[in-house]
Design a protein around this motif. Structure first.
Motif, mmCIF file in Angstrom:
data_model
loop_
_atom_site.group_PDB
_atom_site.id
_atom_site.type_symbol
_atom_site.label_atom_id
_atom_site.label_comp_id
_atom_site.label_asym_id
_atom_site.label_seq_id
_atom_site.Cartn_x
_atom_site.Cartn_y
_atom_site.Cartn_z
ATOM 1 N N ASP A 125 67.347 50.917 48.305
ATOM 2 C CA ASP A 125 67.569 50.205 47.035
ATOM 3 C C ASP A 125 66.254 49.915 46.314
ATOM 4 O OD1 ASP A 125 70.272 50.246 47.481
ATOM 5 O OD2 ASP A 125 70.366 48.205 48.289
ATOM 6 N N LEU A 126 65.260 49.460 47.065
ATOM 7 C CA LEU A 126 63.966 49.165 46.453
ATOM 8 C C LEU A 126 63.297 50.441 45.938
ATOM 9 C CD1 LEU A 126 62.464 46.511 48.904
ATOM 10 C CD2 LEU A 126 63.348 46.126 46.596
ATOM 11 N N ALA A 127 63.391 51.529 46.705
ATOM 12 C CA ALA A 127 62.772 52.788 46.287
ATOM 13 C C ALA A 127 63.387 53.296 44.985
ATOM 14 C CB ALA A 127 62.906 53.831 47.389
ATOM 15 N N VAL A 128 64.711 53.196 44.866
ATOM 16 C CA VAL A 128 65.386 53.620 43.631
ATOM 17 C C VAL A 128 64.914 52.770 42.455
ATOM 18 C CG1 VAL A 128 67.615 53.686 42.440
ATOM 19 C CG2 VAL A 128 67.420 54.564 44.773
ATOM 20 N N GLU A 129 64.902 51.454 42.647
ATOM 21 C CA GLU A 129 64.506 50.545 41.567
ATOM 22 C C GLU A 129 63.055 50.770 41.159
ATOM 23 O OE1 GLU A 129 64.650 45.721 40.603
ATOM 24 O OE2 GLU A 129 64.818 46.449 42.676
ATOM 25 N N TYR A 130 62.158 50.850 42.124
ATOM 26 C CA TYR A 130 60.741 51.024 41.822
ATOM 27 C C TYR A 130 60.472 52.375 41.161
ATOM 28 C CZ TYR A 130 59.896 47.033 44.983
ATOM 29 O OH TYR A 130 59.891 45.811 45.594
ATOM 30 N N THR A 131 61.129 53.436 41.642
ATOM 31 C CA THR A 131 60.873 54.778 41.095
ATOM 32 C C THR A 131 61.331 54.890 39.654
ATOM 33 O OG1 THR A 131 61.204 55.665 43.330
ATOM 34 C CG2 THR A 131 61.118 57.247 41.531
ATOM 35 N N ARG A 132 62.428 54.237 39.306
ATOM 36 C CA ARG A 132 62.870 54.252 37.915
ATOM 37 C C ARG A 132 61.821 53.629 37.001
ATOM 38 N NH1 ARG A 132 69.240 52.716 39.002
ATOM 39 N NH2 ARG A 132 70.067 54.827 38.698
ATOM 40 N N ILE A 133 61.104 52.656 37.505
ATOM 41 C CA ILE A 133 60.067 52.000 36.698
ATOM 42 C C ILE A 133 58.810 52.853 36.622
ATOM 43 C CG2 ILE A 133 58.576 49.958 36.539
ATOM 44 C CD1 ILE A 133 60.800 48.408 37.998
ATOM 45 N N THR A 134 58.441 53.496 37.729
ATOM 46 C CA THR A 134 57.184 54.261 37.756
ATOM 47 C C THR A 134 57.312 55.650 37.146
ATOM 48 O OG1 THR A 134 57.667 55.142 39.980
ATOM 49 C CG2 THR A 134 56.423 53.073 39.851
ATOM 50 N N PHE A 135 58.527 56.181 37.012
ATOM 51 C CA PHE A 135 58.665 57.593 36.653
ATOM 52 C C PHE A 135 58.085 57.965 35.280
ATOM 53 C CE2 PHE A 135 60.570 61.789 36.527
ATOM 54 C CZ PHE A 135 60.462 62.163 37.855
ATOM 55 N N PRO A 136 58.152 57.081 34.264
ATOM 56 C CA PRO A 136 57.523 57.436 32.981
ATOM 57 C C PRO A 136 56.022 57.730 33.098
ATOM 58 C CG PRO A 136 59.021 55.600 32.681
ATOM 59 C CD PRO A 136 58.936 55.833 34.165
ATOM 60 N N TYR A 137 55.422 57.328 34.206
ATOM 61 C CA TYR A 137 54.013 57.665 34.471
ATOM 62 C C TYR A 137 53.790 59.170 34.388
ATOM 63 C CZ TYR A 137 49.588 57.591 37.140
ATOM 64 O OH TYR A 137 48.291 57.733 37.563
ATOM 65 N N LEU A 138 54.810 59.953 34.771
ATOM 66 C CA LEU A 138 54.701 61.409 34.720
ATOM 67 C C LEU A 138 54.444 61.902 33.303
ATOM 68 C CD1 LEU A 138 55.064 64.329 35.740
ATOM 69 C CD2 LEU A 138 57.539 63.993 35.568
ATOM 70 N N ILE A 139 55.167 61.376 32.329
ATOM 71 C CA ILE A 139 54.995 61.811 30.932
ATOM 72 C C ILE A 139 53.594 61.479 30.444
ATOM 73 C CG2 ILE A 139 55.879 61.587 28.583
ATOM 74 C CD1 ILE A 139 58.550 60.691 29.817
ATOM 75 N N ALA A 140 53.155 60.264 30.747
ATOM 76 C CA ALA A 140 51.804 59.862 30.339
ATOM 77 C C ALA A 140 50.756 60.778 30.941
ATOM 78 C CB ALA A 140 51.549 58.407 30.743
ATOM 79 N N MET A 141 50.927 61.142 32.208
ATOM 80 C CA MET A 141 49.942 61.990 32.878
ATOM 81 C C MET A 141 49.955 63.420 32.351
ATOM 82 S SD MET A 141 48.084 60.152 34.784
ATOM 83 C CE MET A 141 48.294 58.994 33.432
ATOM 84 N N ALA A 142 51.095 63.863 31.821
ATOM 85 C CA ALA A 142 51.136 65.183 31.202
ATOM 86 C C ALA A 142 50.243 65.214 29.968
ATOM 87 C CB ALA A 142 52.572 65.545 30.835
ATOM 88 N N VAL A 143 50.321 64.154 29.162
ATOM 89 C CA VAL A 143 49.460 64.053 27.976
ATOM 90 C C VAL A 143 47.989 63.959 28.406
ATOM 91 C CG1 VAL A 143 48.920 62.693 25.936
ATOM 92 C CG2 VAL A 143 51.301 62.951 26.665
ATOM 93 N N VAL A 144 47.726 63.163 29.429
ATOM 94 C CA VAL A 144 46.350 63.018 29.932
ATOM 95 C C VAL A 144 45.827 64.360 30.438
ATOM 96 C CG1 VAL A 144 44.972 62.005 31.793
ATOM 97 C CG2 VAL A 144 46.523 60.570 30.477
ATOM 98 N N ALA A 145 46.673 65.123 31.153
ATOM 99 C CA ALA A 145 46.252 66.414 31.686
ATOM 100 C C ALA A 145 45.869 67.382 30.571
ATOM 101 C CB ALA A 145 47.359 67.013 32.550
#
Length: 518
Positions: A125-145
């Motif tokens: 349950d915690l992993a699902v909740e935390y991952t939903r919050i952290t996942f937009p990090y991927l989009i930001a890192m694509a722009v950074v890359a």
């Protein structure tokens, strides 16, 4: 800019980031320990990071930088930036849809990515909740890359190398705010901090591009020949450039079936050996790819071969002693770094065992960063993907076999062995194609590096035995003992290296000079 100056720029900022990362992990170990909340957050942090390294920094950078460099050389700055704008709009659009779907179906995806977590259990349950919050990090890192890749193509490495520092500063702040609060509350703070850090890095890179007078604008998506070529290269590159990350993900999946804490042990061990890997391997690979791409675009095959040999020499000069030290004093390192608060002596020992196994593969992890650009600079991402498939199969088979005897340590050892297999295949293919041959200077220096590393290891072993009592004392005493070991080992390696002719001060000074044609 010379290779060693480029490496020094990237490596210097990476060193700052990794030191802050150590402070972050020390705080995290003290506050969260190695329990269910820690396991859940590390999965939540690793999943978007894995996709970031595969898609944004891995496949995208491996395909984009050579194409951008060719466009820059052939058609000029404006045409190259137009190509970059089209690539950015398509990449961001795709990742927005991908991330939205992934977040919606996160419970299902968690069953695949951490199948050992019991559904409806606390870790799940915690992993699902935390991952939903952290996942937009991927989009930001694509722009950074993308922005970082453009800056690197212009030999401006500082901003991209410094950007991860923001992540560590923000997460350290979250941990300080969360002290004396519940573990689940701290986990939530960290997940939010990851998302904020992604946005902060985007803003930082945008400002860096503006200061360098490099304007990249979102443009209407156009699937022209250049964009189609980019995506054809990206598809195999998603595996070829990210074999190590896929191996780590495989390790996380398998570790989720082991006892609580196994994922945390692997995470903390991974963080320790990532310091030399980031400072040396990633720094050299980051500087080498745009340099090789431009040299090959100009037809300078001899210069490209020399660049690879000097990159190999510089990497091994620093990696071999680092790997040796991690194998000789892993318990002392984990004791000083992590054994505080909720992180027990048992957890420290378990982490040290994983660190020892990872350390055996450290040179291989670094060499992949040197050999892969030999393919990517020639716009060949297919060959590394084929090699990567074999390496991943080997990693899975070895992991499943070794965990029966070594538990979580077997996962770390399998990752190292499969990485050596990856290096061997890449080296053989490059050599057979005539794209890489180790020159006499590299081979001669390699012998000296090995001798100097052995001498250092023997010295560290006896010094560790004499300081054994200090590592059972209070934290300040343990810190002082570890500093003595590290400094003493470094001095012994440097002296041995000079005596064996491994490193010569005059050559280092000459490499530091800026080349007129750069």
């Amino acid at each position: 800019m010379s290779l060693i100056k480029s490496v020094a720029t990237v490596g210097g900022f990476t060193m700052i980031s990794r030191v802050l990362g150590f402070l972050r992990d020390i705080l995290m170990a003290s506050v969260l320990g190695a329990g269910p909340v820690a396991d859940a957050f590390f999965v939540a942090f690793r999943i978007p990071n894995m996709f970031r390294r595969l898609v944004a920094e891995g496949a995208f950078s491996a395909a984009f930088i050579p194409l951008f460099a060719r466009k820059l050389e052939a058609d000029g700055k404006e045409a190259a930036l137009t190509f970059a704008g089209h690539a950015l709009s398509i990449l961001v659009g795709f990742l927005l849809i991908f991330s939205a779907l992934f977040m919606i179906f996160m419970p299902v995806m968690m069953l695949l990515l951490a199948p050992g977590f019991t559904p409806e259990g606390l870790r799940f349950d915690l992993a699902v909740e935390y991952t939903r919050i952290t996942f937009p990090y991927l989009i930001a890192m694509a722009v950074v890359a993308l922005l970082g890749g453009i800056l690197n193509a212009f030999y401006k490495f500082a901003a991209m190398a410094a950007a991860p520092i923001l992540l560590n500063i923000i997460l350290i702040a979250c941990l300080l705010i969360g002290i004396n609060r519940s573990e689940s509350h701290v986990g939530m703070l960290l997940a939010v901090g990851v998302a904020i850090a992604g946005l902060a890095q985007v803003v930082f890179l945008v400002i860096a591009c503006q200061r360098a007078e490099i304007g990249v604008k979102l443009r209407r998506p156009v699937f022209n020949a250049d964009i189609k070529r980019l995506f054809r290269l990206m598809v195999p590159g998603a595996i070829g450039a990210g074999v190590m990350q896929i191996n780590i993900l495989v390790g996380t999946i398998i570790a989720s079936f082991l006892a609580t804490g196994s994922i945390s042990y692997l995470y903390y061990a991974d963080r320790v050996y990532q310091l030399p890997l980031g400072v040396i391997g990633i720094a050299v690979g980051t500087a080498l790819l745009p340099m090789l791409s431009r040299q090959l675009r100009k037809g300078e095959e001899t210069a490209a071969m020399n660049s690879m040999n000097r990159a190999m020499e510089l990497s091994l000069l620093l990696t071999l002693p680092a790997a040796a030290a991690l194998m000789v004093i892993p318990e002392e390192i984990t004791s000083v770094l992590f054994q505080h608060g909720e992180f027990t002596a048992v957890a420290s020992q378990a982490t040290a065992s994983a660190l020892l196994a990872f350390a055996t593969g450290l040179p291989a992890f670094v060499l992949v960063k040197i050999l892969a650009p030999g393919f990517f600079a020639r716009e060949d991402t297919t060959t590394p993907v084929i090699v990567g498939i074999f390496a991943m199969i080997m990693n899975v088979v070895l992991s499943l076999f070794l965990i029966r005897y070594l538990d979580h340590v077997g996962i770390a050892l399998a990752t190292s062995l499969s990485s050596w297999f990856n290096v061997l295949l890449l080296f053989i293919i490059l050599r057979r194609r005539g794209h890489y041959t180790a020159d006499a200077r590299l081979l001669r220096r390699l012998v000296g590096m090995i001798v100097a590393s052995v001498i250092m290891s023997v010295g560290l072993y006896f010094a560790r035995e004499n300081l054994a009592g200090a590592f059972t004392g209070d934290l300040p005493v343990r810190v002082g003992a570890l500093i003595a070991l590290v400094v003493g080992g470094g001095v012994l390696y440097a002296v041995s290296g000079i005596l064996t002719g491994t490193a010569r001060l005059q050559e280092i000074k000459s490499m530091l000079k800026r080349r007129p044609e750069a």
